[in-house]
Design an enzyme around this catalytic site. Sequence first.
Site, PDB file in Angstrom:
ATOM      1  N   GLY A 228      48.491 -22.020  28.955  1.00  0.00           N
ATOM      2  CA  GLY A 228      48.008 -20.976  29.887  1.00  0.00           C
ATOM      3  C   GLY A 228      47.525 -21.573  31.166  1.00  0.00           C
ATOM      4  O   GLY A 228      48.076 -22.727  31.711  1.00  0.00           O
ATOM      5  N   HIS A 229      46.551 -20.953  31.815  1.00  0.00           N
ATOM      6  CA  HIS A 229      45.894 -21.516  32.884  1.00  0.00           C
ATOM      7  C   HIS A 229      44.542 -22.360  32.566  1.00  0.00           C
ATOM      8  O   HIS A 229      44.232 -22.134  31.448  1.00  0.00           O
ATOM      9  CB  HIS A 229      45.516 -20.454  34.174  1.00  0.00           C
ATOM     10  CG  HIS A 229      46.723 -19.696  34.533  1.00  0.00           C
ATOM     11  ND1 HIS A 229      46.655 -18.782  35.456  1.00  0.00           N
ATOM     12  CD2 HIS A 229      48.174 -20.153  34.233  1.00  0.00           C
ATOM     13  CE1 HIS A 229      48.158 -18.412  35.527  1.00  0.00           C
ATOM     14  NE2 HIS A 229      48.800 -18.905  34.862  1.00  0.00           N
ATOM     15  N   GLY A 230      43.664 -22.814  33.316  1.00  0.00           N
ATOM     16  CA  GLY A 230      42.344 -23.140  33.112  1.00  0.00           C
ATOM     17  C   GLY A 230      41.283 -22.169  33.425  1.00  0.00           C
ATOM     18  O   GLY A 230      41.271 -21.015  32.952  1.00  0.00           O
ATOM     19  N   SER A 259      48.717 -24.872  33.821  1.00  0.00           N
ATOM     20  CA  SER A 259      49.351 -24.837  35.184  1.00  0.00           C
ATOM     21  C   SER A 259      47.990 -25.136  35.912  1.00  0.00           C
ATOM     22  O   SER A 259      47.692 -26.226  36.265  1.00  0.00           O
ATOM     23  CB  SER A 259      49.553 -23.459  35.693  1.00  0.00           C
ATOM     24  OG  SER A 259      48.965 -22.571  35.101  1.00  0.00           O
TER      25      SER A 259
END
Length: 384
Positions: A228-230, A259
Site C-alpha cells: 500500500g502507501h505509507g 509507493s
Amino acid sequence: MGSLEAFISAWENACQATGEVHIVIPKVTYLVGPVKFAGPCKNISKTTVHLKVISSSCSTFSTHKYFGHERERRFQGYLKAATNLSRFGDGASWVEIRSVEGLTLTGGGTFDGQGAKAWPYNSCSNDINCILLPTNVKFLAMNRTIVRGTTSVNSKFFHMALVECMDFKGTEIKISAPANSPNTDGIHFQRSSGIDISKSLIGTGNDCISIGQGNSQVSITHISCGPGHGISVGSLGRYKNEGAVSGLVVRDCSMAGISNGIRIKTRANSPGRTAATNMTFENINMENLTDPIRIDQAYCPSTSCSPMGQSQVKLSDIYFKKIKGTSSSAVAIALECSKGVPCQYIYLEDVHLELASGKKQATSPCKNVRAKYIGGTQIPPPCA
C-alpha cells in the site's frame, strides 16, 4: 435471536450496568449487517465496558461481569460484514461505537469487511464527490479507549476511523487488504487528540495511517507498513474552517515495497487557511519505496478536481530525522510547497536514501520551501 439483535441487547444491558462489564463475542463466525453501539452509558464515571471478540466456551453471545483483573484469552472470533451495499448509507460504517467513556476492545477477534464485492463500486479516483463505501470500525466521540490485539481485513473503505476521539490507545493491531483495493486506509484520524498507535502491522491498498484535519498530540510508533502507501498527513485544505494538525510524532517504523513513505498533502484551491505544524518523523527504515519523502501542496486525488490555484495550508516546523533506506524512483525527497504560503523551517537530519538500483544518485527537488539541514548524512544532497 439473530446475531445483530443479540449484539444490541447485550450492549444495552452492559451500558446500563455499573462497574467493569465484559461483553464477550465467542469463537463463532457471525454475518452481521451495520450495527451501532452507542452511549453514553448509565453512569459514565463508574461504568467501564470491555468488548471482547474472542474464543469462548460459550456457544451463544453473552454478557459477563467479572471482578478483579481482566481475563485475557487471545483467540480469534470472527465477524463478517454484509455485502449488500443497499444496507449501508453514504459514508456509513459497518461497526460504529460512539459516545462511550473507557471502552476496551480486545481479545484477538477479526472484523472482515468482505470488501472485494464492493471495491468495483468505488469511484473516488474519478469523482471528487463520490459516494463513500462503509468503514469497517468507526469510533465516534469516544474518550479513554483501548484497542488491543484486533484484526481488520478487507474493509470496503477505511479499516478503522477515529472521529472526535480523545485519549485513544491502539496496540498490536493487524490490518490487511490487497494492494489494489481502493481507499482501504488502515487507520484514519480526524478532529482527535491524545492518540497513541503502536506495535501494529498494516498492509492495505492505500495509506497505512492517514492523519486528517483537526488532530493534535498523536504518537505513532513501531508500525510496519506494506503493501500500500505509507503514513500520510492529509489531505488538508479541502473544506473551510478545518482544524490544524500539530504535535505529531512518527518514530521507529518500517516500510517496504510500497509507493509513498512519508507524505504531507494539501489541496490546491483550498477555501480557507489552516496549518500543520510541529511534526517529527524519526528513525524510519524505508526499503524500495517509490516516493519515500514528499510534501505535495498541489494534491489532486481525482480526475474531477482542479489543480489550479494555491494551497492556503501553512506547513512549518517539520522534522525528518534518521531516515534510511532506498528509493525505487529517481526522486527520493520532494519538498513541493505552496507559492501562496511557502513552507517554513523544514528540517532534515541524517537522511540517507539511495537509489535501489545503485546506478546513480537520487534527487531531491524543492519548491517554495525554507529547508534546513542540521547534521548527519544528507543523501541525496539538499534540494538537488
